[in-house]
Design an enzyme around this catalytic site. Structure first.
Site, PDB file in Angstrom:
ATOM      1  N   TYR A   1      54.107  53.371  47.687  1.00 35.57           N
ATOM      2  CA  TYR A   1      54.564  52.273  47.292  1.00 35.57           C
ATOM      3  C   TYR A   1      55.222  51.882  48.336  1.00 35.57           C
ATOM      4  O   TYR A   1      56.641  51.303  47.575  1.00 35.57           O
ATOM      5  CB  TYR A   1      55.003  52.804  46.095  1.00 35.57           C
TER       6      TYR A   1
ATOM      7  N   LYS B   1      45.586  53.930  37.376  1.00 36.89           N
ATOM      8  CA  LYS B   1      46.631  54.425  37.669  1.00 36.89           C
ATOM      9  C   LYS B   1      46.382  56.215  36.181  1.00 36.89           C
ATOM     10  O   LYS B   1      46.037  56.085  35.920  1.00 36.89           O
ATOM     11  CB  LYS B   1      48.162  54.007  37.005  1.00 36.89           C
TER      12      LYS B   1
ATOM     13  N   HIS C   1      46.081  49.411  39.133  1.00 36.51           N
ATOM     14  CA  HIS C   1      46.691  48.925  40.705  1.00 36.51           C
ATOM     15  C   HIS C   1      45.965  49.126  41.220  1.00 36.51           C
ATOM     16  O   HIS C   1      44.937  48.891  41.232  1.00 36.51           O
ATOM     17  CB  HIS C   1      47.544  49.927  41.798  1.00 36.51           C
TER      18      HIS C   1
ATOM     19  N   GLU D   1      45.517  50.022  51.637  1.00 31.40           N
ATOM     20  CA  GLU D   1      45.596  51.336  51.164  1.00 31.40           C
ATOM     21  C   GLU D   1      44.371  51.724  51.091  1.00 31.40           C
ATOM     22  O   GLU D   1      44.289  53.114  50.954  1.00 31.40           O
ATOM     23  CB  GLU D   1      46.164  49.943  49.286  1.00 31.40           C
TER      24      GLU D   1
ATOM     25  N   ASN E   1      51.119  50.618  33.602  1.00 31.98           N
ATOM     26  CA  ASN E   1      50.260  49.173  33.455  1.00 31.98           C
ATOM     27  C   ASN E   1      49.065  49.241  34.043  1.00 31.98           C
ATOM     28  O   ASN E   1      48.342  48.563  34.578  1.00 31.98           O
ATOM     29  CB  ASN E   1      51.251  47.797  34.321  1.00 31.98           C
TER      30      ASN E   1
HETATM   31  P1  DAT Z   1      51.406  45.400  41.449  1.00 34.82           P
HETATM   32  O1  DAT Z   1      51.096  46.705  40.791  1.00 34.82           O
HETATM   33  O2  DAT Z   1      51.950  43.847  40.374  1.00 34.82           O
HETATM   34  O3  DAT Z   1      51.016  44.558  42.461  1.00 34.82           O
HETATM   35  P2  DAT Z   1      54.626  45.395  42.182  1.00 34.82           P
HETATM   36  O4  DAT Z   1      53.806  45.624  43.122  1.00 34.82           O
HETATM   37  O5  DAT Z   1      56.014  43.835  42.475  1.00 34.82           O
HETATM   38  O6  DAT Z   1      53.396  44.946  41.206  1.00 34.82           O
HETATM   39  O7  DAT Z   1      54.953  46.573  41.307  1.00 34.82           O
HETATM   40  C1  DAT Z   1      54.206  47.645  41.944  1.00 34.82           C
HETATM   41  C2  DAT Z   1      54.965  48.725  40.515  1.00 34.82           C
HETATM   42  O8  DAT Z   1      55.393  49.087  40.408  1.00 34.82           O
HETATM   43  C3  DAT Z   1      53.827  47.719  39.248  1.00 34.82           C
HETATM   44  O9  DAT Z   1      52.798  48.173  38.586  1.00 34.82           O
HETATM   45  C4  DAT Z   1      54.653  48.583  37.960  1.00 34.82           C
HETATM   46  C5  DAT Z   1      56.624  49.188  38.961  1.00 34.82           C
HETATM   47  N1  DAT Z   1      57.078  48.509  39.026  1.00 34.82           N
HETATM   48  C6  DAT Z   1      57.413  46.598  38.975  1.00 34.82           C
HETATM   49  N2  DAT Z   1      58.051  46.226  38.842  1.00 34.82           N
HETATM   50  C7  DAT Z   1      58.916  46.843  38.204  1.00 34.82           C
HETATM   51  C8  DAT Z   1      60.016  46.990  36.981  1.00 34.82           C
HETATM   52  N3  DAT Z   1      60.914  45.741  36.789  1.00 34.82           N
HETATM   53  N4  DAT Z   1      60.426  47.932  36.477  1.00 34.82           N
HETATM   54  C9  DAT Z   1      59.998  49.071  36.742  1.00 34.82           C
HETATM   55  N5  DAT Z   1      58.828  49.348  37.106  1.00 34.82           N
HETATM   56  C10 DAT Z   1      58.237  47.973  37.726  1.00 34.82           C
HETATM   57 MG    MG Z   2      51.412  45.914  44.423  1.00 28.75          MG
END
Ligand code: DAT
Ligand code: MG
Length: 148
Positions: A49, A9, A115, A126, A112
């Site tokens: 997303y 990212k 991805h 994707e 974080n």
């Molecule tokens: P991952 O990236 O582990 O697949 P995800 O698909 O649930 O996680 O979420 C996509 C991204 O969105 C994640 O990498 C960071 C952001 N995100 C997830 N939960 C969040 C939250 N509660 N507050 C802010 N950003 C969040």
């Molecule tokens: Mg995800």
């Protein structure tokens, strides 16, 4: 062979973590079959997303992922989808184990570092969103005999 979509990212790119992250998957034994540094458009970010579009953080997520270049990759290997997720660690770096990418390099959930596709169907979706067919290369390495 199974393939997954992984992406450093904008925070990971700005923090010079591309090499470190690529090295982890290389050393594990997975094979890089596609990669490019790119600027994501708003349209691509919202599509990628899409599953989160009703979440309160969606706007922030799209702003962040389009805030600077990302390093998009396709990796290949046995069980690469789930193993890469394990190597990434939990979504929120505060819960990610030391030794994982998010555990070692992240602090907050918004930034974080990486991805990774979470299932075979999202991997196909994707990879198709980010890469043209001819940008994913089929090749073999002699090293594979020592891994598989
Ligand atoms: P991952 O990236 O582990 O697949 P995800 O698909 O649930 O996680 O979420 C996509 C991204 O969105 C994640 O990498 C960071 C952001 N995100 C997830 N939960 C969040 C939250 N509660 N507050 C802010 N950003 C969040
Ligand atoms: Mg995800």
């Amino acid at each position: 062979m199974e393939k997954t979509f992984l992406m450093v990212k904008p925070d990971g790119v700005q923090r010079n973590l591309i090499g470190e992250i690529v090295a982890r998957f290389e050393k594990k034994g997975f094979q890089l079959v596609g990669a490019k540094l790119m600027q994501i458009s708003n349209e691509l970010a919202e599509n990628h997303y899409g599953e989160h579009k009703e979440r309160p953080f969606f706007g922030e997520l799209v702003d962040f992922i389009t805030s600077g270049p990302v390093f998009a990759m396709v990796w290949e290997g046995e069980n690469v989808i789930s193993t890469a997720r394990q190597m990434m660690g939990a979504t929120n770096p505060k819960d990610a184990a030391p030794g994982t990418i998010r555990g070692d390099f992240g602090i907050t959930v918004g930034k974080n570092v990486i991805h990774g596709s979470d299932s075979p169907s999202s991997a196909v979706r994707e990879i198709g969103l980010f890469f043209k067919q001819e940008e994913v290369v089929e090749y073999s390495k002699l090293m594979n005999e020592w891994i598989n």
